[in-house]
Design a protein around this motif. Structure first.
Motif, PDB file in Angstrom:
ATOM      1  N   PRO A 135       1.204  -1.228   0.316  1.00 39.98           N
ATOM      2  CA  PRO A 135       0.229   0.173  -0.218  1.00 39.98           C
ATOM      3  C   PRO A 135       0.895   1.158  -0.065  1.00 39.98           C
ATOM      4  CG  PRO A 135       0.276  -0.500   2.258  1.00 39.98           C
ATOM      5  CD  PRO A 135       0.686  -2.385   1.317  1.00 39.98           C
ATOM      6  N   LEU A 136       1.724   1.135   0.120  1.00 39.18           N
ATOM      7  CA  LEU A 136       2.980   2.170   0.677  1.00 39.18           C
ATOM      8  C   LEU A 136       3.269   2.985  -0.733  1.00 39.18           C
ATOM      9  CD1 LEU A 136       5.770   1.400   3.305  1.00 39.18           C
ATOM     10  CD2 LEU A 136       3.718   2.156   3.300  1.00 39.18           C
ATOM     11  N   ALA A 193      10.372   8.034  -1.150  1.00 42.14           N
ATOM     12  CA  ALA A 193      10.343   6.468  -2.251  1.00 42.14           C
ATOM     13  C   ALA A 193      11.473   6.659  -0.605  1.00 42.14           C
ATOM     14  CB  ALA A 193      10.934   6.171  -3.041  1.00 42.14           C
ATOM     15  N   PHE A 194      12.906   7.187  -0.612  1.00 41.32           N
ATOM     16  CA  PHE A 194      13.712   6.433   0.444  1.00 41.32           C
ATOM     17  C   PHE A 194      13.259   6.520   1.543  1.00 41.32           C
ATOM     18  CE2 PHE A 194      17.636   6.465   3.156  1.00 41.32           C
ATOM     19  CZ  PHE A 194      17.981   5.631   2.537  1.00 41.32           C
ATOM     20  N   PHE A 195      12.619   7.492   2.935  1.00 43.18           N
ATOM     21  CA  PHE A 195      12.268   7.596   3.362  1.00 43.18           C
ATOM     22  C   PHE A 195      11.065   6.952   3.846  1.00 43.18           C
ATOM     23  CE2 PHE A 195      15.376  11.234   3.352  1.00 43.18           C
ATOM     24  CZ  PHE A 195      15.906  10.792   4.715  1.00 43.18           C
ATOM     25  N   ILE A 196      10.084   6.362   2.593  1.00 42.03           N
ATOM     26  CA  ILE A 196       9.013   5.447   3.247  1.00 42.03           C
ATOM     27  C   ILE A 196       8.246   4.410   2.983  1.00 42.03           C
ATOM     28  CG2 ILE A 196       6.993   5.458   1.819  1.00 42.03           C
ATOM     29  CD1 ILE A 196       6.290   8.323   1.338  1.00 42.03           C
ATOM     30  N   ASP A 197       9.405   3.799   1.775  1.00 41.86           N
ATOM     31  CA  ASP A 197       9.869   2.263   2.027  1.00 41.86           C
ATOM     32  C   ASP A 197      11.124   1.342   1.503  1.00 41.86           C
ATOM     33  OD1 ASP A 197       9.379  -0.340   2.475  1.00 41.86           O
ATOM     34  OD2 ASP A 197       8.237  -0.177   0.051  1.00 41.86           O
ATOM     35  N   ARG A 198      12.323   1.828   2.464  1.00 43.79           N
ATOM     36  CA  ARG A 198      13.334   1.349   2.157  1.00 43.79           C
ATOM     37  C   ARG A 198      13.501   0.513   1.262  1.00 43.79           C
ATOM     38  NH1 ARG A 198      17.990   4.539   6.541  1.00 43.79           N
ATOM     39  NH2 ARG A 198      16.311   6.591   6.522  1.00 43.79           N
ATOM     40  N   ASP A 199      13.165  -0.794   1.744  1.00 46.78           N
ATOM     41  CA  ASP A 199      13.588  -2.321   0.681  1.00 46.78           C
ATOM     42  C   ASP A 199      12.747  -2.010  -1.085  1.00 46.78           C
ATOM     43  OD1 ASP A 199      14.092  -2.913   3.872  1.00 46.78           O
ATOM     44  OD2 ASP A 199      11.964  -3.301   4.063  1.00 46.78           O
ATOM     45  N   ASN A 200      11.992  -1.465  -0.388  1.00 42.68           N
ATOM     46  CA  ASN A 200      11.631  -1.128  -2.310  1.00 42.68           C
ATOM     47  C   ASN A 200      11.701   0.082  -2.535  1.00 42.68           C
ATOM     48  OD1 ASN A 200      10.355  -3.337  -2.394  1.00 42.68           O
ATOM     49  ND2 ASN A 200       8.531  -3.130  -0.494  1.00 42.68           N
ATOM     50  N   PHE A 201      12.813   1.147  -2.136  1.00 42.86           N
ATOM     51  CA  PHE A 201      12.661   1.962  -2.638  1.00 42.86           C
ATOM     52  C   PHE A 201      13.151   2.211  -4.346  1.00 42.86           C
ATOM     53  CE2 PHE A 201      16.908   4.344  -4.670  1.00 42.86           C
ATOM     54  CZ  PHE A 201      15.996   5.598  -4.304  1.00 42.86           C
ATOM     55  N   ALA A 207      10.220   4.441  -8.688  1.00 43.78           N
ATOM     56  CA  ALA A 207       9.324   4.195 -10.450  1.00 43.78           C
ATOM     57  C   ALA A 207       8.183   4.510 -10.001  1.00 43.78           C
ATOM     58  CB  ALA A 207       9.872   2.637 -10.844  1.00 43.78           C
ATOM     59  N   ALA A 208       6.874   3.811  -9.038  1.00 45.33           N
ATOM     60  CA  ALA A 208       5.628   4.597  -9.387  1.00 45.33           C
ATOM     61  C   ALA A 208       5.518   5.812  -9.366  1.00 45.33           C
ATOM     62  CB  ALA A 208       4.897   3.691  -7.746  1.00 45.33           C
ATOM     63  N   GLY A 209       6.302   7.018  -8.110  1.00 43.62           N
ATOM     64  CA  GLY A 209       5.877   8.146  -8.089  1.00 43.62           C
ATOM     65  C   GLY A 209       7.086   8.694 -10.133  1.00 43.62           C
TER      66      GLY A 209
END
Length: 145
Positions: A33-34, A101-109, A114-116
């Protein structure tokens, strides 16, 4: 005169809308959902960037009829008031998406980025679609003369 560069043609614009939409949707789907947060940021920046690019086209459509390369397109864009503003806003938008992207979800950065970013590009292309049709009509009229 009157021949516009491929990147300013409606067919290219429509193809890019599908490409950005399909790949953006894919990256949103695999990181839900992130990714909704990052895609939302991208959508908002896409609206701003698309409006600025559209305003640049409206400001001086005739200049874009004289483009033969992508460098010509960028040069003509930066010769307009809105185009000068658009380029730094696009870069800043991309940087903000990277940070988000880095601060919200580092695992899937990378997937989040790419989504954004693809969301930004998708909305931007939709907003500028009308201007590509207008440029194409102007080009056809110029070529008939």
């Amino acid at each position: 005169m009157g021949n516009i560069h491929t990147t300013l043609k409606p067919s290219t614009n429509i193809a890019l809308i599908f490409i950005w939409g399909i790949f953006g949707g894919f990256f949103i789907y695999i990181t839900v959902p992130l990714s909704f947060y990052i895609a939302g940021i991208g959508f908002c920046f896409g609206i701003v960037c698309g409006a600025m690019q559209y305003a640049a086209f409206i400001e001086s459509k005739e200049k874009f009829l004289e483009t033969e390369t992508m460098l010509d397109v960028k040069r003509k864009l930066t010769q307009t008031k809105w185009g000068k503003r658009y380029i730094p806003v696009l870069w800043c938008s991309s940087f903000i998406i990277i940070l988000s992207a880095f601060f919200i979800d580092r695992d899937n950065f990378l997937y989040e980025f790419a989504a954004g970013y693809l969301s930004l590009m998708f909305i931007r292309e939709i907003i500028t679609l009308k201007s590509t049709y207008e440029l194409e009509k102007m080009s056809e009229r110029t070529n008939k003369l």
